[in-house]
Structure formats: C-alpha cells, structure tokens
Design a protein around this motif. Structure first.
Motif, mmCIF file in Angstrom:
data_model
loop_
_atom_site.group_PDB
_atom_site.id
_atom_site.type_symbol
_atom_site.label_atom_id
_atom_site.label_comp_id
_atom_site.label_asym_id
_atom_site.label_seq_id
_atom_site.Cartn_x
_atom_site.Cartn_y
_atom_site.Cartn_z
ATOM 1 N N ALA A 32 -25.115 -26.993 -13.211
ATOM 2 C CA ALA A 32 -25.998 -27.506 -14.039
ATOM 3 C C ALA A 32 -25.161 -28.543 -14.916
ATOM 4 N N GLU A 33 -23.763 -28.202 -15.241
ATOM 5 C CA GLU A 33 -23.197 -29.144 -16.062
ATOM 6 C C GLU A 33 -22.550 -30.334 -15.277
ATOM 7 N N VAL A 34 -22.112 -30.003 -14.089
ATOM 8 C CA VAL A 34 -21.233 -30.962 -12.888
ATOM 9 C C VAL A 34 -22.362 -32.099 -12.473
ATOM 10 N N LEU A 37 -28.252 -32.272 -6.267
ATOM 11 C CA LEU A 37 -28.690 -33.229 -6.972
ATOM 12 C C LEU A 37 -30.094 -32.844 -7.411
ATOM 13 N N ILE A 38 -31.078 -32.531 -6.485
ATOM 14 C CA ILE A 38 -32.579 -32.637 -6.865
ATOM 15 C C ILE A 38 -32.525 -31.063 -7.776
ATOM 16 N N ARG A 39 -31.685 -30.075 -7.364
ATOM 17 C CA ARG A 39 -32.065 -28.902 -8.042
ATOM 18 C C ARG A 39 -31.322 -29.089 -9.422
ATOM 19 N N PHE A 40 -30.402 -29.716 -9.724
ATOM 20 C CA PHE A 40 -29.713 -29.612 -11.050
ATOM 21 C C PHE A 40 -29.996 -30.949 -11.935
ATOM 22 N N LEU A 88 -17.387 -25.661 -8.140
ATOM 23 C CA LEU A 88 -18.676 -25.058 -8.777
ATOM 24 C C LEU A 88 -18.413 -23.604 -8.693
ATOM 25 N N LEU A 89 -19.166 -22.977 -9.677
ATOM 26 C CA LEU A 89 -19.636 -21.512 -9.708
ATOM 27 C C LEU A 89 -20.547 -21.504 -8.662
ATOM 28 N N THR A 90 -20.565 -20.282 -8.018
ATOM 29 C CA THR A 90 -21.473 -19.999 -6.956
ATOM 30 C C THR A 90 -22.945 -19.790 -7.815
ATOM 31 N N LEU A 91 -23.924 -20.016 -6.775
ATOM 32 C CA LEU A 91 -25.324 -20.046 -7.029
ATOM 33 C C LEU A 91 -25.601 -18.462 -7.218
ATOM 34 N N PRO A 92 -26.591 -18.021 -8.402
ATOM 35 C CA PRO A 92 -26.918 -16.760 -8.616
ATOM 36 C C PRO A 92 -27.730 -16.217 -7.273
ATOM 37 N N ASP A 93 -27.426 -15.115 -6.779
ATOM 38 C CA ASP A 93 -28.185 -14.685 -5.429
ATOM 39 C C ASP A 93 -27.731 -15.125 -4.323
ATOM 40 N N ALA A 94 -27.035 -15.917 -4.353
ATOM 41 C CA ALA A 94 -26.211 -16.356 -3.144
ATOM 42 C C ALA A 94 -24.904 -15.809 -2.523
#
Length: 191
Positions: free
Chosen positions: A78-80, A113-116, A44-50
């Motif tokens: 968001a795709e995965v 899961l909940i976030r995306f 996965l790509l890292t989260l923005p601001d993380a």
C-alpha cells in the motif's frame, strides 16, 4: 512523447496474485537507444490471507541467495505501489511494460497497481520479449527461447532471480533486439 520501455521482473510465492503474493519486483526504464533512465525496486510484505504455493516454495528452497534477497526489508504494498506509480509518471516518456515472460510479470504488477492505487500507467497491456524474439527470428513461439537467440543480443548480466538484476538484464536484451530490428530494416531499405 517518446516511449520508455519498463523492463520489469517479479518474484512471487505462487502462480497468481491474490492467493499468492508478489515478494519482490523491479523495473529498469530504458529508452530505445539503451539509455537507462533509472530503476525502481522493492521487496513487499505478503498479502493477508495469502499463502505460498507448495511447488513454488520448493523451488525457492533451491535458490537461498535469491530468497534472502527478496525477503530483506519487505515493505507494505500500500506504500510501495503509489511510489511506483509516481516514479513511472516522472520518467521522460510514455511507459511501456516489457518482460520475459510478460504474461506472468504483468499479471502481478497490474493486479497490485489496481489493488493498491486504482490505476495502471501501462493501461492494461504489456510487451512480451519472447514474442518479439519470435517475430525477429521467424521461428515458432516455443523455439524462441533464450538459448536459440543470437549471443550478440545478450549483455554480460547474469540471471540471478534477484528482481533488479533480472529487470536490468532483460531490458538490455530487449534494447539489443530493438537495435537488431533497426539494422534489419535499414539493410532491407538499401537492398
């Protein structure tokens, strides 16, 4: 509907999701008889601001091959994560999250899961292999570590810190523990 045990391993750049990112995760779907129904893995790509936690990033420097594996071809969560939910729902049974340790791996997977996707096919629970070992061995939790488990519980699968390798290995471990429990139950019924 039978249960399908979803052995899952997470690689992350820190101790908690949100401030830190899940870098890679993999799941291996096993039935109780150790039949592997399939796997799912993604970087996965890292989260923005993380940002990576300094202690965790120092640990990663000691594992260059695993680091390279979890950073190859990262994809947008968001795709995965919707693909992961679809995979879970396609399995021939009700998914049960299984990990070693479940508290860490489930925390990341559930958050993502909940976030995306806004849902979790696991509901909000997970089965911890170490806790199951504690019950089988009749030992304290901190004594129920891999080095104190019977060798026959382990298949010859190395623990590499590559999510898919580790998910398959711990899934086999869990299925071997289930078989040990069945044998214990059968021998107590015949005694």
């Amino acid at each position: 509907m039978p249960e399908i045990y979803i052995s899952t391993d997470v690689e992350a750049d820190g101790p908690i999701p949100g401030p830190h990112s899940m870098l890679s995760f993999a799941s291996a779907a096993y039935s109780h008889d150790k039949n592997l129904h399939g796997t799912f893995t993604a970087n996965l790509l890292t989260l923005p601001d993380a940002a990576g936690d300094p202690k965790t990033m120092a640990w990663w420097k000691t594992k260059p091959e695993a680091w390279a594996a979890c950073r190859a071809n990262p994809r947008d969560p968001a795709e995965v994560m919707p693909e992961y939910v679809a995979w879970l729902k396609s399995l021939p049974g009700s998914p049960v999250f299984v990990a070693y340790p479940a508290a860490y791996d489930f925390m990341f997977v559930y958050w993502y899961l909940i976030r995306f996707t806004g849902e979790s096919p696991f509901s909000h629970s997970a089965l911890d292999i170490k806790t199951y070992a504690m019950a089988l061995l009749g030992k304290g939790y901190r004594e129920s570590v891999k080095r104190n488990m019977p060798a026959k519980w382990f298949d010859d699968i190395p623990h590499t810190h590559v999510a898919l390798d580790d998910a398959v290995g711990q899934g086999a471990l869990f299925c071997n523990m289930l078989a040990a429990r069945r044998r214990m139950h059968e021998s107590s019924e015949t005694a």
